[in-house]
Design an enzyme around this catalytic site. Structure first.
Site, PDB file in Angstrom:
ATOM      1  N   SER A 230      51.561  39.123 -15.451  1.00 53.13           N
ATOM      2  CA  SER A 230      51.284  39.487 -16.834  1.00 53.13           C
ATOM      3  C   SER A 230      52.390  40.420 -17.348  1.00 53.13           C
ATOM      4  O   SER A 230      53.561  40.040 -17.324  1.00 53.13           O
ATOM      5  CB  SER A 230      49.886  40.127 -16.910  1.00 53.13           C
ATOM      6  OG  SER A 230      49.415  40.200 -18.220  1.00 53.13           O
ATOM      7  N   ASP A 454      46.283  30.029 -20.860  1.00 56.15           N
ATOM      8  CA  ASP A 454      46.298  31.490 -20.694  1.00 56.15           C
ATOM      9  C   ASP A 454      46.250  32.156 -22.069  1.00 56.15           C
ATOM     10  O   ASP A 454      47.160  31.997 -22.882  1.00 56.15           O
ATOM     11  CB  ASP A 454      47.583  31.898 -19.956  1.00 56.15           C
ATOM     12  CG  ASP A 454      47.580  33.357 -19.521  1.00 56.15           C
ATOM     13  OD1 ASP A 454      46.977  34.197 -20.223  1.00 56.15           O
ATOM     14  OD2 ASP A 454      48.193  33.658 -18.480  1.00 56.15           O
ATOM     15  N   HIS A 482      43.765  33.492 -17.257  1.00 62.21           N
ATOM     16  CA  HIS A 482      44.981  34.284 -17.172  1.00 62.21           C
ATOM     17  C   HIS A 482      45.593  34.166 -15.778  1.00 62.21           C
ATOM     18  O   HIS A 482      44.917  34.387 -14.776  1.00 62.21           O
ATOM     19  CB  HIS A 482      44.620  35.740 -17.483  1.00 62.21           C
ATOM     20  CG  HIS A 482      45.786  36.656 -17.643  1.00 62.21           C
ATOM     21  ND1 HIS A 482      46.979  36.272 -18.213  1.00 62.21           N
ATOM     22  CD2 HIS A 482      45.947  37.970 -17.310  1.00 62.21           C
ATOM     23  CE1 HIS A 482      47.811  37.298 -18.237  1.00 62.21           C
ATOM     24  NE2 HIS A 482      47.210  38.334 -17.681  1.00 62.21           N
TER      25      HIS A 482
END
Length: 513
Positions: A230, A454, A482
């Site tokens: 991320s 995502d 995600h």
């Protein structure tokens, strides 16, 4: 008003939190607990003379759990002027269970603001699988401003409750409400400045990337091997741009386009969560316990009505807190990070439909790392601090109106709850970050993972990042939620492991269905 900054802060990619929420807390990898070996000599080749005291420091490790050692590394606040003082970086090492590490594998779980130390200590198998735990000394660290490192601090628990959850006076969009939000944002920024010991101007991704090079050197590694998730992908990209010749084997899961402005990133995330919400609704409508009926469009319209109703008439939770539209949206966002969390969202929306707010608050609290009336970390405070330093200001109120129109078109259900007053307008230090392509010319192959569904790091960001990097290699994970690595899909995980352990570069464009 400059509404854009709070938008990104609202949708932070806190992968570690949502994995725990969704019931994916696997048993921690059972370490073989090899005896700690001697520290390798620091790598100081090519280091500027004024930074040598930092790069040449010897580490003192102390056992802090089975197979775990902890230490603290001293870093300069300002790498361009070390005379401005120092800060401390908390580091944990999970020793390679094989007893014969290939070297160190630095990791970052996202945020910005998530604790790498806590994740390695408590839930290593969320971060890496057994093959990587065998092969590497897995390194977790708390970036500057975060957790056990020299940390950003703003409010106590009562103040954070007020900042994150209190419903401002006045109707949404009214002058009264906007003024109250401006005052709240200014007070928060002032508290952060007063309670953070002067570190706010130095809490940036560029400085954190330079910290990673310092960690690489004092760990004795000539190259940085890295696995970032991320926001951690942006941190790794920034490192590769600064030090391409020092990149070893690097994997970036949930790639982020470094050219995106904050407003572009915000709209992309809003659209991503809108689409994930539609996917949730399609799944929900197949189940008898779903609180909605009809088509997906019907369900989205009903949810919009629910949000508006809660916004106008907040629901009181059992602890006395009031659930308004903003907190309900935070709860929705929290549950959309993983399909495994969708049952929580069904329960929360059913509860809200019946006039109850406790499940929604459980989701929102998890997002904000609030536990039992206190906050387990400073994740959200650090998140805001990084955003305020990383993103340049974008312009005028006219630009804000254009942003709102684009936002409403991209994400009609979530848009009314996606913007807020810019706390960064009151931040005590101006932003230092810039936006632009990062090519990392001269690096070895860098693997980028993008997941098609995502919401937090939309797939297009991974595509663009892989195209920009001179040696970018894209893995496409087809699915919802995600991130992609170590999430149960062997195609992705095996390709990453083969690269990090054996150096086998995945096929560019590998698509994992």
């Amino acid at each position: 008003m400059n509404a854009r900054r709070r938008v990104v802060a609202l949708v932070a990619g806190l992968a570690t939190a949502i994995l725990a929420l969704s019931g994916c807390l696997y048993a921690q990898i059972p370490p073989a607990a090899p005896a700690p070996g001697p520290s390798l000599a620091p790598q100081t080749d090519g280091v500027a003379p004024e930074l040598l005291p930092y790069y040449s420091q010897a580490l003192t490790w102390e056992e802090c759990g089975t197979g775990l050692d902890c230490t603290t590394v001293t870093a300069p606040r300002d790498y361009s002027d070390p005379s401005k003082g120092d800060l401390q970086l908390a580091v944990v090492r999970h020793r390679a269970t094989s007893g014969k590490p290939l070297g160190s594998l630095l990791t970052n779980p996202g945020g910005p603001g998530a604790s790498g130390v806590d994740l390695v200590k408590s839930s290593l198998s969320i971060l890496v699988d057994q093959k990587l735990a065998d092969a590497y000394d897995v390194i977790g660290f708390d970036p500057r401003g975060v957790g056990a490192s020299t940390a950003v601090s703003c409010y106590d628990a009562k103040g954070l409750d007020s900042y994150f959850y209190d419903i401002p006076p006045g109707a949404r969009g009214s002058d009264e409400r906007e003024q109250a939000l401006k005052e709240r944002a200014a007070a928060f920024a002032q508290a952060c400045d007063a309670n953070s010991d002067g570190i706010l101007p130095y809490i940036s991704t560029e400085n954190s990337a330079r910290d990673m090079d310092l960690l690489r050197a004092v760990l004795g590694d000539p190259k940085l091997n890295y696995l970032g998730f991320s926001y951690g992908s942006f941190l790794g990209t920034t490192y590769a741009g600064l030090f391409p010749e020092r990149v070893g084997r690097m994997v970036l899961d949930g790639g982020i386009d470094p050219t995106q402005s904050q407003s572009e990133a915000s709209i992309g995330q809003a659209e991503g969560f809108e689409q994930s919400l539609r996917a949730f609704m399609a799944d929900c409508l197949t189940m008898s316990e779903c609180p909605y009926a009809g088509s997906v469009d019907d369900a989205m319209a009903d949810l919009a009505a629910t949000l508006a109703r809660v916004d106008a008439r907040p629901i009181t939770a059992s602890d006395g807190r009031q659930l308004g539209g903003d907190t309900l949206m935070t709860a929705i966002v929290a549950a959309l990070y993983s399909q495994d969390s969708w049952p929580y969202l069904r329960a929360a929306l059913t509860d809200v439909g019946n006039g109850r707010a406790d499940v929604a608050f459980q989701l929102a609290d998890f997002y904000n790392d609030r536990q039992g009336g206190s906050y387990a970390s400073n994740t959200m405070e650090a998140f805001i601090a990084y955003n305020c330093m990383d993103y340049p200001d974008e312009g005028s109120d006219a630009d804000d109106e254009a942003f709102r129109q684009r936002l409403a078109q991209a994400a009609p259900t979530t848009a009314p709850y996606w913007e807020g007053v810019d706390v960064c307008a009151s931040w005590p230090a101006p932003p230092t970050g810039t936006r632009g392509a990062i090519t990392a010319e001269g690096s070895p192959p860098i693997v980028v993972i993008g997941t098609t569904g995502d919401p937090a790091t939309p797939y297009v960001g991974a595509q663009r990042l892989a195209e920009q990097l001179s040696q970018g290699v894209l893995i496409t994970n087809v699915g919802e939620g995600h991130l992609g690595y170590n999430k149960g899909k062997a195609c992705v995980t095996d390709a990453v492991d083969a690269y990090l352990v054996d150096g086998t570069v995945p096929e560019d464009g590998l698509r994992c269905e």
